[in-house]
Scaffold this motif. Structure first.
Motif, short mmCIF file in Angstrom:
data_model
loop_
_atom_site.label_atom_id
_atom_site.label_comp_id
_atom_site.label_asym_id
_atom_site.label_seq_id
_atom_site.Cartn_x
_atom_site.Cartn_y
_atom_site.Cartn_z
N TYR A 82 0.82 -1.21 0.00
CA TYR A 82 0.00 0.00 0.00
C TYR A 82 0.85 1.27 0.00
O TYR A 82 0.71 2.15 -0.86
CB TYR A 82 -0.91 -0.05 1.22
CG TYR A 82 -1.87 1.10 1.35
CD1 TYR A 82 -3.11 1.07 0.72
CD2 TYR A 82 -1.55 2.22 2.13
CE1 TYR A 82 -4.00 2.12 0.86
CE2 TYR A 82 -2.43 3.27 2.27
CZ TYR A 82 -3.66 3.21 1.63
OH TYR A 82 -4.54 4.26 1.77
N LEU A 86 -4.75 -6.45 -4.15
CA LEU A 86 -5.73 -5.71 -3.35
C LEU A 86 -5.09 -4.51 -2.67
O LEU A 86 -5.70 -3.42 -2.61
CB LEU A 86 -6.36 -6.64 -2.32
CG LEU A 86 -7.30 -7.72 -2.88
CD1 LEU A 86 -7.78 -8.65 -1.77
CD2 LEU A 86 -8.50 -7.09 -3.60
N ASP A 87 -3.88 -4.67 -2.13
CA ASP A 87 -3.19 -3.54 -1.52
C ASP A 87 -2.97 -2.41 -2.52
O ASP A 87 -3.17 -1.23 -2.22
CB ASP A 87 -1.84 -3.98 -0.94
CG ASP A 87 -1.98 -4.57 0.46
OD1 ASP A 87 -3.08 -4.47 1.04
OD2 ASP A 87 -0.98 -5.13 0.97
N TRP A 129 -4.62 -1.84 -5.27
CA TRP A 129 -5.88 -1.22 -5.66
C TRP A 129 -6.39 -0.26 -4.60
O TRP A 129 -6.87 0.84 -4.92
CB TRP A 129 -6.92 -2.31 -5.95
CG TRP A 129 -8.20 -1.76 -6.49
CD1 TRP A 129 -9.44 -1.83 -5.91
CD2 TRP A 129 -8.37 -1.03 -7.71
NE1 TRP A 129 -10.37 -1.18 -6.70
CE2 TRP A 129 -9.74 -0.69 -7.81
CE3 TRP A 129 -7.51 -0.64 -8.73
CZ2 TRP A 129 -10.25 0.03 -8.89
CZ3 TRP A 129 -8.01 0.07 -9.82
CH2 TRP A 129 -9.37 0.40 -9.88
N LYS A 130 -6.26 -0.63 -3.34
CA LYS A 130 -6.69 0.25 -2.26
C LYS A 130 -5.85 1.54 -2.24
O LYS A 130 -6.37 2.63 -1.94
CB LYS A 130 -6.59 -0.47 -0.92
CG LYS A 130 -7.62 -1.57 -0.75
CD LYS A 130 -7.39 -2.40 0.51
CE LYS A 130 -8.39 -3.54 0.62
NZ LYS A 130 -8.13 -4.41 1.79
N LEU A 132 -7.21 3.78 -4.99
CA LEU A 132 -8.46 4.40 -4.56
C LEU A 132 -8.21 5.54 -3.58
O LEU A 132 -8.89 6.58 -3.62
CB LEU A 132 -9.38 3.35 -3.94
CG LEU A 132 -9.92 2.27 -4.88
CD1 LEU A 132 -10.76 1.26 -4.09
CD2 LEU A 132 -10.75 2.89 -6.00
N LEU A 166 -12.03 -7.93 -6.62
CA LEU A 166 -12.47 -6.61 -6.16
C LEU A 166 -13.95 -6.63 -5.82
O LEU A 166 -14.38 -6.00 -4.84
CB LEU A 166 -12.18 -5.57 -7.24
CG LEU A 166 -10.74 -5.51 -7.77
CD1 LEU A 166 -10.61 -4.43 -8.83
CD2 LEU A 166 -9.75 -5.27 -6.63
N GLU A 180 -14.46 -8.18 -2.46
CA GLU A 180 -14.05 -7.30 -1.36
C GLU A 180 -14.97 -6.09 -1.21
O GLU A 180 -14.81 -5.29 -0.29
CB GLU A 180 -12.62 -6.81 -1.59
CG GLU A 180 -11.56 -7.88 -1.47
CD GLU A 180 -11.35 -8.34 -0.03
OE1 GLU A 180 -11.33 -7.48 0.87
OE2 GLU A 180 -11.23 -9.57 0.17
N LEU A 196 -15.10 -3.56 -3.24
CA LEU A 196 -14.36 -2.36 -3.61
C LEU A 196 -14.90 -1.77 -4.91
O LEU A 196 -15.49 -2.48 -5.74
CB LEU A 196 -12.87 -2.70 -3.78
CG LEU A 196 -12.16 -3.18 -2.52
CD1 LEU A 196 -10.75 -3.68 -2.85
CD2 LEU A 196 -12.09 -2.06 -1.48
#
Length: 250
Positions: free
Chosen positions: A68, A103-104, A106-107, A110, A134, A137, A139
């Motif tokens: 992240y 996922l990290d 993508w977060k 965002l 996604l 989750e 998201l």
């Protein structure tokens, strides 16, 4: 997002091509951190005289960056290289690294969007299963999925899924790295086989300013239903890919 953009992959000295593109009407330039030319793209926009607000700039975070915090740092570094306060579109360049890394990342995208650094966010080379992660989750979904797309590699399951989810499918390598000799392309081409390919798939890459100008001249003709059907028959599935096309990454 403008329909046609200039791709600057493998063009570390891309400023002349970018300037030619902006001068003849392109308003979208597609770069990436791994292309090592974000600064040249920024310089070209400033020297072109075209307002920054009128140019759609895309970049991507490369597959070697995970986590992240490191993704947020990479976004800030890209903005610094471009010399811009924001980017119009920022993509995860590939699904490599595994689910947790994806996922990290993508977060982080965002979060950067929420902070106003990115106007929109998306992915590249994602298959259905990667986007479904996604969904699971809860998201926000990508605005764009950029994949290799041309008559020889049509990736229809990915395209159909993205369209069903309202995700724009953006094509890279539409010029099939200069493989214009196919008899079908020659048969239906009224001007230049490259223009037939671009008519279907809109992110052509070239270093030649003259070719830049030719590539955008694709709205002066229409293809018939019969011609489109002939192109559809050229699909060779994954064997038709001419790039890395990592859509099956774990």
């Amino acid at each position: 997002m403008p329909v046609i953009g200039l791709g600057v992959y493998q063009n570390p000295s891309c400023k002349p091509a970018c300037l030619a593109a902006l001068q003849c009407g392109y308003r979208h330039i597609d770069s990436a951190r791994s292309y090592r030319n974000e600064a040249q793209v920024g310089d070209a926009v400033r020297e072109s005289g075209v307002s920054r607000g009128d140019v759609f700039i895309t970049s991507k975070i490369n597959k070697t960056v995970g986590g992240y915090r490191s993704c947020l740092d990479a976004i800030d570094d890209s903005l610094k290289k471009f010399g811009f306060d924001y980017l119009d579109l920022f993509l995860i360049h590939s699904p490599y690294g595994g689910k947790a890394v994806r996922l990290d990342a993508w977060k982080a995208l965002l979060a950067a969007k929420k902070a106003g650094k990115l106007r929109s966010v998306g992915v590249s080379n994602y298959n259905v299963k990667h986007i479904e992660e996604l969904v699971e989750e809860g998201l926000e979904l990508p605005s764009v999925n950029q994949i290799e797309l041309h008559p020889y590699c049509q990736q229809r399951p990915i395209v159909d899924y993205c369209r069903s989810r309202g995700i724009v499918v953006q094509a890279y390598s539409p010029l099939v790295r200069g493989e214009f000799g196919n008899p079908v392309l020659q048969e239906i081409s009224t001007k230049d086989p490259a223009q037939i390919l671009i008519h279907s798939s809109p992110l052509p890459k070239t270093q030649n300013p003259d070719r830049v100008r030719s590539n955008i001249d694709v709205f002066s003709f229409e293809m018939s239903k019969e011609d489109i059907e002939k192109l559809d028959e050229l699909d060779r599935g994954k064997e038709g890919a001419v790039t890395w096309n990592p859509v099956d990454a774990d």
